[in-house]
Scaffold this motif. Structure first.
Motif, PDB file in Angstrom:
ATOM      1  N   UNK A 143       0.858  -1.182   0.000  1.00 31.90           N
ATOM      2  CA  UNK A 143       0.000   0.000   0.000  1.00 31.90           C
ATOM      3  C   UNK A 143       0.889   1.225   0.000  1.00 31.90           C
ATOM      4  N   UNK A 144       0.551   2.198  -0.831  1.00 30.53           N
ATOM      5  CA  UNK A 144       1.407   3.368  -1.021  1.00 30.53           C
ATOM      6  C   UNK A 144       0.754   4.634  -0.497  1.00 30.53           C
ATOM      7  N   UNK A 145       1.532   5.708  -0.554  1.00 27.33           N
ATOM      8  CA  UNK A 145       1.076   6.993  -0.014  1.00 27.33           C
ATOM      9  C   UNK A 145       0.748   8.020  -1.085  1.00 27.33           C
ATOM     10  N   UNK A 146       0.589   7.586  -2.322  1.00 28.90           N
ATOM     11  CA  UNK A 146       0.166   8.535  -3.349  1.00 28.90           C
ATOM     12  C   UNK A 146      -1.278   8.979  -3.099  1.00 28.90           C
ATOM     13  N   UNK A 147      -1.624  10.123  -3.689  1.00 29.78           N
ATOM     14  CA  UNK A 147      -3.015  10.549  -3.695  1.00 29.78           C
ATOM     15  C   UNK A 147      -3.830   9.502  -4.442  1.00 29.78           C
ATOM     16  N   UNK A 148      -5.122   9.478  -4.200  1.00 30.37           N
ATOM     17  CA  UNK A 148      -5.976   8.439  -4.788  1.00 30.37           C
ATOM     18  C   UNK A 148      -5.877   8.418  -6.311  1.00 30.37           C
ATOM     19  N   UNK A 149      -5.709   9.603  -6.924  1.00 29.79           N
ATOM     20  CA  UNK A 149      -5.484   9.658  -8.375  1.00 29.79           C
ATOM     21  C   UNK A 149      -4.005   9.418  -8.626  1.00 29.79           C
ATOM     22  N   UNK A 150      -3.585   8.196  -8.442  1.00 33.46           N
ATOM     23  CA  UNK A 150      -2.172   7.824  -8.473  1.00 33.46           C
ATOM     24  C   UNK A 150      -1.686   7.579  -9.901  1.00 33.46           C
ATOM     25  N   UNK A 151      -0.385   7.317 -10.005  1.00 30.99           N
ATOM     26  CA  UNK A 151       0.211   6.954 -11.292  1.00 30.99           C
ATOM     27  C   UNK A 151       1.384   6.019 -11.041  1.00 30.99           C
ATOM     28  N   UNK A 152       1.885   5.405 -12.092  1.00 27.81           N
ATOM     29  CA  UNK A 152       3.048   4.536 -11.981  1.00 27.81           C
ATOM     30  C   UNK A 152       4.159   5.253 -11.231  1.00 27.81           C
ATOM     31  N   UNK A 153       4.843   4.523 -10.365  1.00 24.33           N
ATOM     32  CA  UNK A 153       5.893   5.113  -9.547  1.00 24.33           C
ATOM     33  C   UNK A 153       7.088   5.609 -10.313  1.00 24.33           C
ATOM     34  N   UNK A 154       7.187   5.285 -11.605  1.00 18.30           N
ATOM     35  CA  UNK A 154       8.324   5.733 -12.398  1.00 18.30           C
ATOM     36  C   UNK A 154       7.925   6.809 -13.409  1.00 18.30           C
ATOM     37  N   UNK A 155       6.742   7.401 -13.204  1.00 21.29           N
ATOM     38  CA  UNK A 155       6.329   8.572 -13.946  1.00 21.29           C
ATOM     39  C   UNK A 155       6.567   9.809 -13.090  1.00 21.29           C
ATOM     40  N   UNK A 156       6.555  10.967 -13.720  1.00 22.87           N
ATOM     41  CA  UNK A 156       6.784  12.211 -12.988  1.00 22.87           C
ATOM     42  C   UNK A 156       5.455  12.798 -12.514  1.00 22.87           C
ATOM     43  N   UNK A 157       5.552  13.830 -11.675  1.00 29.30           N
ATOM     44  CA  UNK A 157       4.365  14.551 -11.230  1.00 29.30           C
ATOM     45  C   UNK A 157       3.569  13.870 -10.151  1.00 29.30           C
ATOM     46  N   UNK A 158       4.191  12.971  -9.388  1.00 25.70           N
ATOM     47  CA  UNK A 158       3.447  12.250  -8.345  1.00 25.70           C
ATOM     48  C   UNK A 158       3.088  13.177  -7.180  1.00 25.70           C
ATOM     49  N   UNK A 159       1.927  12.933  -6.596  1.00 29.05           N
ATOM     50  CA  UNK A 159       1.487  13.650  -5.403  1.00 29.05           C
ATOM     51  C   UNK A 159       1.222  12.640  -4.300  1.00 29.05           C
ATOM     52  N   UNK A 160       1.570  12.993  -3.065  1.00 36.63           N
ATOM     53  CA  UNK A 160       1.382  12.078  -1.945  1.00 36.63           C
ATOM     54  C   UNK A 160       0.528  12.722  -0.860  1.00 36.63           C
ATOM     55  N   UNK A 161      -0.134  11.868  -0.082  1.00 30.86           N
ATOM     56  CA  UNK A 161      -0.898  12.353   1.062  1.00 30.86           C
ATOM     57  C   UNK A 161       0.069  12.646   2.197  1.00 30.86           C
ATOM     58  N   UNK A 162      -0.423  13.281   3.269  1.00 29.91           N
ATOM     59  CA  UNK A 162       0.475  13.561   4.388  1.00 29.91           C
ATOM     60  C   UNK A 162       0.762  12.271   5.162  1.00 29.91           C
ATOM     61  N   UNK A 163       1.750  12.358   6.032  1.00 29.65           N
ATOM     62  CA  UNK A 163       2.204  11.162   6.739  1.00 29.65           C
ATOM     63  C   UNK A 163       1.101  10.535   7.578  1.00 29.65           C
ATOM     64  N   UNK A 164       0.297  11.357   8.243  1.00 23.47           N
ATOM     65  CA  UNK A 164      -0.773  10.821   9.089  1.00 23.47           C
ATOM     66  C   UNK A 164      -1.759  10.001   8.279  1.00 23.47           C
ATOM     67  N   UNK A 165      -2.134  10.498   7.103  1.00 22.79           N
ATOM     68  CA  UNK A 165      -3.077   9.761   6.250  1.00 22.79           C
ATOM     69  C   UNK A 165      -2.462   8.454   5.757  1.00 22.79           C
ATOM     70  N   UNK A 166      -1.180   8.505   5.439  1.00 19.96           N
ATOM     71  CA  UNK A 166      -0.476   7.306   4.980  1.00 19.96           C
ATOM     72  C   UNK A 166      -0.421   6.256   6.084  1.00 19.96           C
ATOM     73  N   UNK A 167      -0.034   6.674   7.276  1.00 17.55           N
ATOM     74  CA  UNK A 167       0.067   5.736   8.395  1.00 17.55           C
ATOM     75  C   UNK A 167      -1.303   5.152   8.726  1.00 17.55           C
ATOM     76  N   UNK A 168      -2.352   5.941   8.571  1.00 17.97           N
ATOM     77  CA  UNK A 168      -3.703   5.426   8.811  1.00 17.97           C
ATOM     78  C   UNK A 168      -4.030   4.304   7.826  1.00 17.97           C
ATOM     79  N   UNK A 169      -3.575   4.426   6.590  1.00 21.73           N
ATOM     80  CA  UNK A 169      -3.774   3.348   5.611  1.00 21.73           C
ATOM     81  C   UNK A 169      -3.077   2.072   6.075  1.00 21.73           C
ATOM     82  N   UNK A 170      -1.823   2.211   6.482  1.00 22.52           N
ATOM     83  CA  UNK A 170      -1.060   1.044   6.930  1.00 22.52           C
ATOM     84  C   UNK A 170      -1.705   0.428   8.166  1.00 22.52           C
ATOM     85  N   UNK A 171      -2.093   1.262   9.095  1.00 25.60           N
ATOM     86  CA  UNK A 171      -2.699   0.762  10.329  1.00 25.60           C
ATOM     87  C   UNK A 171      -4.018   0.035  10.030  1.00 25.60           C
ATOM     88  N   UNK A 172      -4.774   0.538   9.055  1.00 26.16           N
ATOM     89  CA  UNK A 172      -6.030  -0.119   8.682  1.00 26.16           C
ATOM     90  C   UNK A 172      -5.772  -1.513   8.138  1.00 26.16           C
TER      91      UNK A 172
END
Length: 307
Positions: A115-144
């Motif tokens: 599970x990754x921390x990109x915004x829901x409108x994600x893209x391949x990790x080897x493309x440019x222009x990636x956006x990520x959620x903040x750390x708290x939101x990311x950790x909540x995903x992992x914890x879930x």
């Protein structure tokens, strides 16, 4: 449970200090069958390949949970003795959706998901222009994901992937991965590394947490061998996610060009004179003889006159 056995086996493989888990990327039943036939003891289901093969679309977050989990379920079912590591993108939403995703993957027999921390409108990790959620939101995903694993009594391996290296830098990426591990993730996955120095550094900085290395042809990360990944850098898992997708694309393009230009596709032969990749070869790869034998074993007569 079958899925628990697969996850348990993967955990045993991760616990072996002399073992490096090398997974070819597969995107459908046929590429999975090929990899298993060659002798790989673990597989990786690629999200990019799933999007390309099931939808004919690029890896831009267009594949849904159903697309991904149904594909993972089919691949995992082909050989329960070979653990399947599967891409789960962002978890497809907030913590509740991540929990649902994790449950679907567990019930599908998947041994590990990332599970990754990109915004829901994600893209391949080897493309440019990636956006990520903040750390708290990311950790909540992992914890879930971790809480869902506990609730179901599963041993599925949770892999924390961060794509923050590109937009936010190395220090932020390491901080995120450490927070994810503290929340219960079993393996760390830093996506989009650009140098061998970063590859060595991430393993040191996250020790003793096992780290996963992503080898993408034409991507931003330098390609290394499995031996280098283990002995020089210390990675425990190496995935080649587009192995199946690339091979199919190249071979299909070559054969289509031949058919287009010459009006036929010439047969290729093995060293012992058999047609290489003939229809029967493909059916046997997919279990023709095993199906016929099972039918006979239970008293059926569908294949009494052969197949």
């Amino acid at each position: 449970m079958a899925q628990s056995k697969s996850a348990t086996k993967l955990r045993q493989m991760l616990a072996d200090p002399d073992k490096i888990i090398v997974c070819p990327g597969v995107h459908d039943g046929l590429t999975a069958r090929v990899a298993l036939n060659v002798g790989f003891d673990a597989l990786y289901m690629t999200g990019a390949g799933t999007s390309a093969s099931r939808l004919g679309l690029p890896d831009l977050g267009l594949a849904t949970l159903d697309d991904m989990s149904l594909n993972a379920s089919m691949i995992a079912s082909l050989d329960r003795s070979a653990p399947l590591i599967a891409d789960a993108d962002t978890g497809f939403g907030g913590p509740l959706m991540v929990a649902r995703t994790t449950e679907r993957y567990i019930l599908s027999g998947v041994a590990a998901l990332h599970i990754e921390d990109q915004a829901t409108t994600k893209r391949c990790g080897h493309l440019s222009g990636k956006e990520v959620v903040d750390t708290a939101a990311y950790v909540a995903r992992i914890r879930a994901a971790v809480k869902t694993r506990e609730r179901l009594g599963s041993e599925i391996v949770v892999i924390a992937r961060t794509d923050s290296l590109q937009p936010l830098g190395y220090a932020d990426a390491i901080s995120r991965l450490k927070a994810a591990v503290a929340a219960g993730a079993d393996v760390a996955f830093l996506e989009g590394m650009r140098t061998r120095e970063q590859m060595a550094r991430v393993v040191r900085d996250l020790s003793p947490t096992p780290c996963l290395l992503n080898m993408v042809g034409g991507g931003v990360t330098p390609l290394v061998t499995a031996r280098e990944a283990k002995e020089e850098f210390g990675f425990r898992v190496v995935i080649w996610p587009i192995a199946g997708m690339t091979s199919v694309c190249i071979a299909m393009r070559e054969l289509c060009r031949e058919l287009k230009s010459e009006g036929e596709i010439r047969e290729r032969y093995t060293e012992d004179g058999r047609v290489d990749g003939g229809v029967r070869d493909v059916f046997e790869l997919c279990g023709l003889s095993a199906c016929a034998e099972f039918d006979k074993e239970v008293g059926g007569a569908s294949f009494a006159n052969g197949a």
